[in-house]
Every structure is written in structure tokens, then in C-alpha cells.
Design an enzyme around this catalytic site. Structure first.
Site, PDB file in Angstrom:
ATOM      1  N   GLU A   8       0.992  -1.142  -0.069  1.00 27.40           N
ATOM      2  CA  GLU A   8       0.029  -0.099  -0.081  1.00 27.40           C
ATOM      3  C   GLU A   8       0.807   1.220   0.022  1.00 27.40           C
ATOM      4  O   GLU A   8       1.852   1.453   0.843  1.00 27.40           O
ATOM      5  CB  GLU A   8      -0.915  -0.041   1.204  1.00 27.40           C
ATOM      6  CG  GLU A   8      -1.742  -1.142   1.393  1.00 27.40           C
ATOM      7  CD  GLU A   8      -2.482  -1.658   2.799  1.00 27.40           C
ATOM      8  OE1 GLU A   8      -3.802  -1.925   2.572  1.00 27.40           O
ATOM      9  OE2 GLU A   8      -1.811  -1.446   3.603  1.00 27.40           O
ATOM     10  N   ASP A 128     -15.935  -4.383   0.952  1.00 30.30           N
ATOM     11  CA  ASP A 128     -15.518  -3.906   2.356  1.00 30.30           C
ATOM     12  C   ASP A 128     -16.619  -3.609   3.184  1.00 30.30           C
ATOM     13  O   ASP A 128     -17.727  -2.927   2.867  1.00 30.30           O
ATOM     14  CB  ASP A 128     -14.762  -2.718   2.075  1.00 30.30           C
ATOM     15  CG  ASP A 128     -13.500  -2.631   1.095  1.00 30.30           C
ATOM     16  OD1 ASP A 128     -12.757  -3.511   1.104  1.00 30.30           O
ATOM     17  OD2 ASP A 128     -13.249  -1.619   0.514  1.00 30.30           O
TER      18      ASP A 128
END
Length: 247
Positions: A8, A128
Site C-alpha cells: 500500500e 469492504d
């Protein structure tokens, strides 16, 4: 089961976030391109990359993302800020092996269905989940749809996979996370990639026996050195079946 070493990035640096809080990153002082090459050298077949700046509409990492795609030596599954057809196809054209879509699928499902049909096996749906609802916009807004219905809307299409992240389960409550992910995997025809549940090799051992879990994303554990890519890959391999010996 496929292991996806996960990177990330934010402002050109490797980071990890606590429950998606973009303003409180844990910065890891490693070179992103060299780290990606290291994933490949360790034997990984894919890696996952999320651009946190892109979630905010900031494309300052674009050249770095291109360098990672070109230099990793393995296909890159790319997520972060995929908000339009042009943006999705831009990254497919620039060499991303797969593109991860979440918010756009909630906002414009017809567009995303068309993208999936035009780019079979290159689109991954990101699911999510927080308090039973699908979250969008970098985990900041709750949609009015359950994860089951969200998956069902796309499940007959040629997606490459579905990433499931249980946002509200604390990492100490692995049972709750595995419960949500395994439940959704059972209801999905598309293979599921588990995210946010791997702290060590034991967690991979448990995941690989859950029905329809095709992969696991491994990020924070690699940077904290509680797990290596080599160990993760070794544990994820299928156990050899015992063969009876006959005299």
C-alpha cells in the site's frame, strides 16, 4: 491457495493503515520497486498494490505505480480510486494484470458489469464490510446494500475474483473475520480473496481449508516480519494426499 504479497502506497512511500485511517499511516522505510521485486524473487506469482492517494483523487503516485508494474516481474493486481471507465481502462492499458473496483460498482453497477464483460478475468470486485453494510469511498461511506446482495449483483459475470475485507472486526477477533469471509465465500460462485486476516503462518493454514477461498492478501505481517513470503507460500500449498501402499 494463492498468496498476494500486498503493498500500500501513500505519497510515494510504503504504508499500512489502521482500519483505513488515511491520516494515520504507519510508514515503512523500504523501496517500493525493490520490495515488489523481492516478492517475485521469493516465489510469489501475483502481488496486490493499493494507491491510497488515488482514493482521494490525487494521482501523484502514477509514475511510481507504473514503475512497480514494469519492474515487479509478476502481475500486479491494482486498486485505489478506480472511479470511471477511463481510469480502469487506463490501468489495464498500462499493464495492470487486474484492476480492483469497489466504489464504482456500488455507484454505477451497469457500467461495471459492462467493464467486466469487456475485460474478462481482469476485474476484481472489492467488498469492504462494516457493521453488515458495504462501505465505499475508502471505507468512509456506508452503502444501502448488504454484502450478499452486492456480490450477487455481479456473481454471474467473468470476474477474476472478489476481495472481502471485514473492517470492523479487530485483528484479535479472527474468528469473527473468518466467519464473515467464509459465509460470503459459500454464497459466491466467484472465488474469494481474503483480506486483513493474516498475521502469521497459522492463519494461512486455517484459510486454505475454507470453501471457495482462492487466495489471501498478506501485507502488514510481511513488514512487521512476523511472516515471510516464502513461508506464506509454503503453508498455502496443498497438502500431498496420502496414498495407500498395497503389497
Amino acid at each position: 491457495m494463492m498468496i498476494y504479497p500486498t503493498m500500500e502506497i501513500q505519497n510515494g512511500r510504503c504504508v499500512t493503515l489502521e482500519k483505513g485511517r488515511l491520516d494515520e499511516p504507519q510508514i515503512w522505510h523500504v523501496d517500493p520497486v525493490e520490495t515488489a521485486k523481492g516478492f517475485a524473487a521469493a516465489g510469489a506469482e501475483w502481488m496486490h498494490l493499493t494507491d491510497f492517494n488515488a482514493i482521494e483523487g490525487d494521482h501523484r503516485n502514477e509514475e511510481l505505480v507504473c514503475r512497480i508494474i514494469r519492474g515487479a516481474g509478476i502481475p500486479v493486481q491494482l486498486g485505489g480510486g478506480m472511479r470511471s471507465r477511463e481510469h480502469v481502462e487506463h490501468w489495464i492499458d498500462r499493464g495492470a494484470g487486474r484492476v480492483v473496483i469497489g466504489t464504482l460498482a456500488a455507484r454505477d453497477p451497469h457500467l461495471v458489469k459492462d467493464l467486466i464483460n469487456h475485460h474478462p478475468d481482469q476485474i476484481v470486485l472489492s467488498v469492504d464490510v462494516y457493521e453488515g453494510q458495504v462501505m465505499t469511498d475508502g471505507w468512509r461511506h456506508a452503502g444501502a446494500i448488504s454484502p450478499e446482495d452486492f456480490i450477487a449483483a455481479f456473481d454471474s459475470l467473468p470476474m477474476a475474483g472478489i476481495i472481502v475485507t471485514d473492517i470492523d472486526s479487530d485483528m484479535t477477533d479472527l474468528e469473527a473475520q473468518l466467519g464473515l469471509i467464509s459465509s460470503l465465500a459459500k454464497k459466491s460462485r466467484t472465488p474469494v480473496i481474503a483480506n486483513g486476516v493474516v498475521r502469521n503462518a497459522d492463519d494461512i493454514s486455517r484459510l486454505k481449508y475454507i470453501y471457495n477461498i482462492s487466495g489471501a492478501m498478506v501485507g502488514r505481517a510481511l513488514y512487521r516480519k512476523t511472516l515471510t513470503v516464502e513461508k506464506a507460500l509454503a503453508v498455502a500449498r496443498p497438502e500431498p494426499e496420502q496414498v495407500a501402499e498395497f503389497q
